[in-house]
Motif scaffolding. Structure first.
Motif, PDB file in Angstrom:
ATOM      1  N   UNK A  85     -19.632  62.385  16.988  1.00 57.17           N
ATOM      2  CA  UNK A  85     -19.383  61.773  15.679  1.00 57.17           C
ATOM      3  C   UNK A  85     -19.886  60.336  15.698  1.00 57.17           C
ATOM      4  N   UNK A  86     -20.766  60.018  14.766  1.00 59.30           N
ATOM      5  CA  UNK A  86     -21.350  58.678  14.734  1.00 59.30           C
ATOM      6  C   UNK A  86     -20.338  57.575  14.527  1.00 59.30           C
ATOM      7  N   UNK A  87     -19.288  57.861  13.772  1.00 59.00           N
ATOM      8  CA  UNK A  87     -18.281  56.827  13.514  1.00 59.00           C
ATOM      9  C   UNK A  87     -17.591  56.389  14.800  1.00 59.00           C
ATOM     10  N   UNK A  88     -17.457  57.305  15.754  1.00 57.32           N
ATOM     11  CA  UNK A  88     -16.899  56.949  17.061  1.00 57.32           C
ATOM     12  C   UNK A  88     -17.973  56.314  17.939  1.00 57.32           C
ATOM     13  N   UNK A  89     -19.124  56.944  18.004  1.00 57.04           N
ATOM     14  CA  UNK A  89     -20.224  56.428  18.830  1.00 57.04           C
ATOM     15  C   UNK A  89     -20.572  54.999  18.426  1.00 57.04           C
ATOM     16  N   UNK A  90     -20.758  54.785  17.120  1.00 51.44           N
ATOM     17  CA  UNK A  90     -21.148  53.458  16.631  1.00 51.44           C
ATOM     18  C   UNK A  90     -20.114  52.394  16.942  1.00 51.44           C
ATOM     19  N   UNK A  91     -18.842  52.731  16.780  1.00 53.16           N
ATOM     20  CA  UNK A  91     -17.774  51.762  17.034  1.00 53.16           C
ATOM     21  C   UNK A  91     -17.754  51.350  18.505  1.00 53.16           C
ATOM     22  N   UNK A  92     -17.839  52.314  19.408  1.00 51.43           N
ATOM     23  CA  UNK A  92     -17.805  52.025  20.842  1.00 51.43           C
ATOM     24  C   UNK A  92     -19.003  51.159  21.247  1.00 51.43           C
ATOM     25  N   UNK A  93     -20.181  51.532  20.766  1.00 48.97           N
ATOM     26  CA  UNK A  93     -21.403  50.813  21.140  1.00 48.97           C
ATOM     27  C   UNK A  93     -21.399  49.388  20.605  1.00 48.97           C
ATOM     28  N   UNK A  94     -21.045  49.229  19.337  1.00 46.83           N
ATOM     29  CA  UNK A  94     -21.063  47.895  18.718  1.00 46.83           C
ATOM     30  C   UNK A  94     -20.072  46.964  19.413  1.00 46.83           C
ATOM     31  N   UNK A  95     -18.920  47.469  19.784  1.00 42.47           N
ATOM     32  CA  UNK A  95     -17.937  46.610  20.446  1.00 42.47           C
ATOM     33  C   UNK A  95     -18.426  46.185  21.835  1.00 42.47           C
TER      34      UNK A  95
END
Length: 349
Positions: A85-95
């Motif tokens: 899920x991109x919403x999880x992937x994106x959050x982890x990566x951006x942080x």
């Protein structure tokens, strides 16, 4: 249907968990899509869950997919999204990238092989809250093209969103640009079709290449296409996003030699910048940014306009308006509740 924010969060999370998604991933997705509803983007809110359900059934989306670090060079981080899920992937990566930018002044990030990243402005808000700047370019692969190039009569591109975020001083809402390089996002066209509404002129062409305002033209057989926003200018920006996100991530472009299995996957190329390490004169930056935004806001308005706003104010004002509750139109709610019934998920009182 009117839901409290907590009800909406729990409902979205429970619908996802009923499909075998781990609780932490389900929370990240639910938080992201409910925030999209709060800030006024129904197309990326709870209404998208039936689409995700179909993609999960087809095996294009990995319910427990998590980002995997594949390139670590201090101020460069590259990740494989593992079809998560991109919403999880994106959050982890951006942080993780924010932490690197605090140390190095900037961090260049790439994400490949991620399912739909969702509302890109969500990541802009996370970055701006950390007093950082975001420049992000995303392309869409693994599905048929949906956007015609400038002057073209059929789709050869996708919506390829751009996201730019800059924190602003004096408790002003952050500057957030979140825009498809197409005239409208494909999910917005889906919402218009669901509601039985027409698209604005200059937004679409039908399967013969002629102008239309019927969003159903996108979902017909053969399909029509979205047009780039701003004619050749939007086309050029969409192509920029395609090349940066498709090539630098190794995720690929929408060219026909790559698979098109029918499920939207995203690649993203982004840069996070720590302005305090780029310009040490922090007080001057605060003063100058504040002066310019005040100058814009004080601009005399055209007839029918109450105030000149900058990008990001619309979302902020909607979030304040929907701080406690979100109201869903019947046509949107019916699709969400039908999915919940299928999964035997009930709405908490």
């Amino acid at each position: 249907m009117k839901l409290s924010i907590q009800q909406a969060l729990n409902f979205g999370k429970n619908i996802l968990m009923a499909q075998g998604i781990p609780s932490d991933i389900a929370f990240d997705v639910a938080e992201h899509i409910v925030t999209a509803d709060q800030v006024g983007y129904t197309s990326h809110g709870l209404s998208i869950l039936p689409t995700y359900y179909k993609v999960l059934l087809k095996g294009f989306l990995q319910p427990d997919g998590r980002p995997e670090l594949v390139n670590d060079q201090s101020a460069i981080l590259g990740f494989d999204g593992n079809k998560g899920f991109g919403q999880h992937v994106g959050k982890v990566v951006v942080k993780q990238a924010i932490d690197r930018a605090k140390k190095h002044g900037q961090c260049l990030i790439t994400i490949s092989n991620s399912h739909h990243l969702g509302r890109m402005g969500h990541y802009g808000e996370i970055v701006a809250k950390s007093e950082m700047i975001l420049l992000a370019f995303t392309n869409v692969i693994n599905r048929d093209p949906t956007v015609a190039p400038y002057g073209g009569a059929k789709a050869c591109m996708t919506t390829n969103p751009l996201c730019f975020a800059i924190p602003l001083p004096n408790n002003k809402p952050p500057f957030i640009v979140d825009m498809a390089t197409s005239s409208i996002a494909i999910n917005k066209a889906r919402v218009l079709a669901t509601k039985g509404l027409k698209a604005d002129p200059g937004t679409l062409i039908d399967s013969t290449g002629n102008p239309t305002n019927d969003p159903n033209a996108l979902f017909s057989d053969p399909p029509g296409a979205l047009l780039p926003f701003g004619a050749h200018k939007g086309y050029a920006l969409g192509l920029t996003a395609e090349l940066l996100a498709g090539i630098l991530t190794s995720g690929g472009t929408i060219q026909p030699g790559n698979p098109r299995r029918g499920a939207a996957m995203n690649n993203m190329f982004a840069i996070i910048i720590n302005p305090k390490l780029v310009n040490s004169n922090e007080q001057w930056m605060i003063k100058e940014a504040n002066a310019y935004i005040d100058y814009l806001n004080s601009c005399p308005t055209q007839p029918g306009v109450t105030k000149v706003q900058y990008p990001g104010e619309y979302e902020y004002n909607n979030k304040i308006k929907n701080l406690e509750y979100i109201e869903y139109e019947d046509s949107i709610w019916d699709n969400i509740s039908n999915l919940a019934k299928k999964l035997e998920v009930t709405l908490e009182k």
